[in-house]
Write a protein that holds these residues in place. Structure first.
Motif, PDB file in Angstrom:
ATOM      1  N   GLU A 105     -14.642 -12.559  -1.881  1.00 26.87           N
ATOM      2  CA  GLU A 105     -14.852 -11.353  -1.091  1.00 26.87           C
ATOM      3  C   GLU A 105     -13.791 -11.562   0.123  1.00 26.87           C
ATOM      4  OE1 GLU A 105     -19.557  -9.855  -1.220  1.00 26.87           O
ATOM      5  OE2 GLU A 105     -19.180 -11.613  -0.314  1.00 26.87           O
ATOM      6  N   LYS A 151     -22.586 -15.687  -5.691  1.00 27.34           N
ATOM      7  CA  LYS A 151     -22.953 -14.021  -5.710  1.00 27.34           C
ATOM      8  C   LYS A 151     -22.593 -13.802  -7.266  1.00 27.34           C
ATOM      9  CE  LYS A 151     -22.251  -9.749  -3.537  1.00 27.34           C
ATOM     10  NZ  LYS A 151     -21.748  -9.035  -2.082  1.00 27.34           N
ATOM     11  N   GLN A 152     -23.558 -13.106  -7.905  1.00 26.98           N
ATOM     12  CA  GLN A 152     -23.346 -12.845  -9.297  1.00 26.98           C
ATOM     13  C   GLN A 152     -22.275 -11.800  -9.654  1.00 26.98           C
ATOM     14  OE1 GLN A 152     -27.064 -12.229 -11.585  1.00 26.98           O
ATOM     15  NE2 GLN A 152     -26.228 -11.278 -13.178  1.00 26.98           N
ATOM     16  N   SER A 329     -19.973 -17.429  -1.986  1.00 25.69           N
ATOM     17  CA  SER A 329     -21.235 -17.736  -1.572  1.00 25.69           C
ATOM     18  C   SER A 329     -21.861 -17.340  -0.378  1.00 25.69           C
ATOM     19  CB  SER A 329     -21.407 -19.277  -1.751  1.00 25.69           C
ATOM     20  OG  SER A 329     -22.683 -19.620  -1.610  1.00 25.69           O
ATOM     21  N   PRO A 330     -22.661 -16.097  -0.280  1.00 26.78           N
ATOM     22  CA  PRO A 330     -23.128 -15.631   0.919  1.00 26.78           C
ATOM     23  C   PRO A 330     -24.286 -16.661   1.576  1.00 26.78           C
ATOM     24  CG  PRO A 330     -23.091 -14.141  -0.696  1.00 26.78           C
ATOM     25  CD  PRO A 330     -22.769 -15.185  -1.357  1.00 26.78           C
TER      26      PRO A 330
END
Length: 412
Positions: A105, A151-152, A329-330
């Motif tokens: 992201e 995150k998928q 990875s949030p």
């Protein structure tokens, strides 16, 4: 070595190879604490496992290399864990492991390369051993079931590292806890840990006589007599034996702690992240049993300092690794970074020679043994190396034929 013969064994280096060798020597059938004295000499003022042995990922894999050592080490890891409650003591467990490819992201920040300042990028070569187990099964598999900290929607593909062995083909340990446990277990059998920086290996008439070292308390030179010297100082080994073709690769890493209430699923990922603005990154990410997550970036060829306590940590490189990981990875983005660290890995620098270097260096001196050059697989291959070293020293056995390519005479 005959059973009743007096022996003074000095192991130079309190990392995983040195401490595990001390353990196997102290458990050998021919070991007698009355006639055999074993000393582990460690240069760090902070104790053992201060280098790569305390700052590595801790992966233990059947698909690692060289296969000759892996075939001995992997079952030994399982046996050690069963015998000494490694599950609780050093975090031994089998773990899902695979290659993950996806998109990071946009966090509106430059993710950087993760390469430390003062050095050029150098591969850690972790996945070289996987070449012999290359398969196509699962290559197009999407997000793994249960992987709850990536995150998928960002996953493009996932492939198990070795589909032929499944969950029983890859395991992990906490490297610091494994190394310190090996030393503690060795100490129970009479092995002594001594602080001091080795400066010279004594040799007379073609045989070792001991180790010259600097006393950490007063700075004075001391001589430790020895009938056998085992050089297991990792990247620092050439300081004592300059003819060793060992180079040093610095690697940075960070450890995360997720927010309270988040249980991290047991996965080890070798990532390939496509980041905004044309950036790519490939950190290795390891979930650990205590809910810690370890991540490391690429290596670099910066200069090796004189002592493990002098290793410099490039905070920018650590921040780059953090940025790369949290882009996918949030859960870790919302957590905290607990450690930012660096270490040096020993690599055999002789082109095409492989490694590590394991065995008696007879061409230098009788009674001088070398165990170094394990690259990123020191934790994985420590039990096999140590078991072999114990046989060489205490039973005077020759190196097994299949391991001949690793003996010092092939490199010195």
């Amino acid at each position: 070595m005959a059973e009743a013969q007096q022996a003074d064994i000095v192991i130079i280096g309190g990392g995983i190879i040195g401490c595990t060798t001390a353990y196997y020597l102290s458990r050998h059938p021919l070991y007698n604490s009355e006639t055999t004295k074993i000393t582990v000499l460690e240069a760090s003022a902070n104790g053992i496992a201060q280098g790569a042995s305390g700052k590595a990922g801790g992966l233990v894999a059947k698909w690692a290399y060289p296969v000759e050592l892996v075939d001995v080490s992997f079952p030994e890891h399982i046996r050690l864990a069963r015998e000494h409650n490694g599950v609780d003591r050093w975090g031994f467990r089998f773990v899902e492991c695979g290659t993950w490819e996806g998109v990071g992201e946009d966090l509106k920040r430059d993710p950087g390369s993760g390469v430390g300042k003062g050095g050029k990028r150098r591969s850690l070569e972790k996945t070289l051993g996987a070449e012999r187990v290359a398969h196509t099964e699962g290559i197009n598999k999407r997000h793994p079931v249960g992987l709850n900290w990536i995150k998928q929607e960002l996953t493009v593909s996932y492939a198990p590292m070795d589909p032929t062995t499944g969950l029983e083909g890859t395991a992990q340990v906490h490297p610091y806890l494994f190394t310190t446990s090996m030393m503690e277990l060795a100490a129970e059998k009479g092995v002594k840990l001594r602080g001091g920086s080795a400066t010279c290996i004594g040799i007379e008439s073609g045989r070792v006589t001991g180790v010259q070292c600097t006393n950490p308390t007063d700075g004075l030179e001391k001589f430790i007599p020895a009938t056998h010297v085992i050089l297991a100082a990792g990247a620092w080994s050439p300081f004592l034996l300059p003819s060793l073709p060992i180079s040093a690769t610095r690697a940075h890493s960070v450890t995360f702690r997720p927010k309270a209430g988040m249980d991290i699923a047991p996965y080890v990922l070798f990532t390939d992240i496509k980041l905004p603005r044309g950036f790519h990154a490939s950190p290795e990410i390891y979930a650990r049993p205590d809910n810690e997550v370890y991540a490391c970036g690429p290596g670099d060829d910066s200069k090796l300092p004189g002592n493990v306590d002098e290793v410099e940590v490039d905070q920018t490189a650590c921040e780059s690794i953090r940025e790369q990981v949290v882009s996918i990875s949030p859960e870790l983005r919302e957590g905290t970074v607990e450690k930012r660290q660096a270490c040096f890995l020993p690599t055999v620098s002789q082109r095409g020679a492989g490694g590590p270097i394991v065995g008696e260096a007879k061409t230098v001196a009788k009674g001088l043994y070398v165990a170094t050059g394990h690259t990123c697989w020191g934790i994985c291959n420590a039990p096999g190396t140590a078991k072999i070293m114990a046989e060489l020293v205490l039973n005077s056995k020759a190196l097994p034929r299949k391991l001949k390519r690793l003996e010092p005479s092939q490199f010195l």
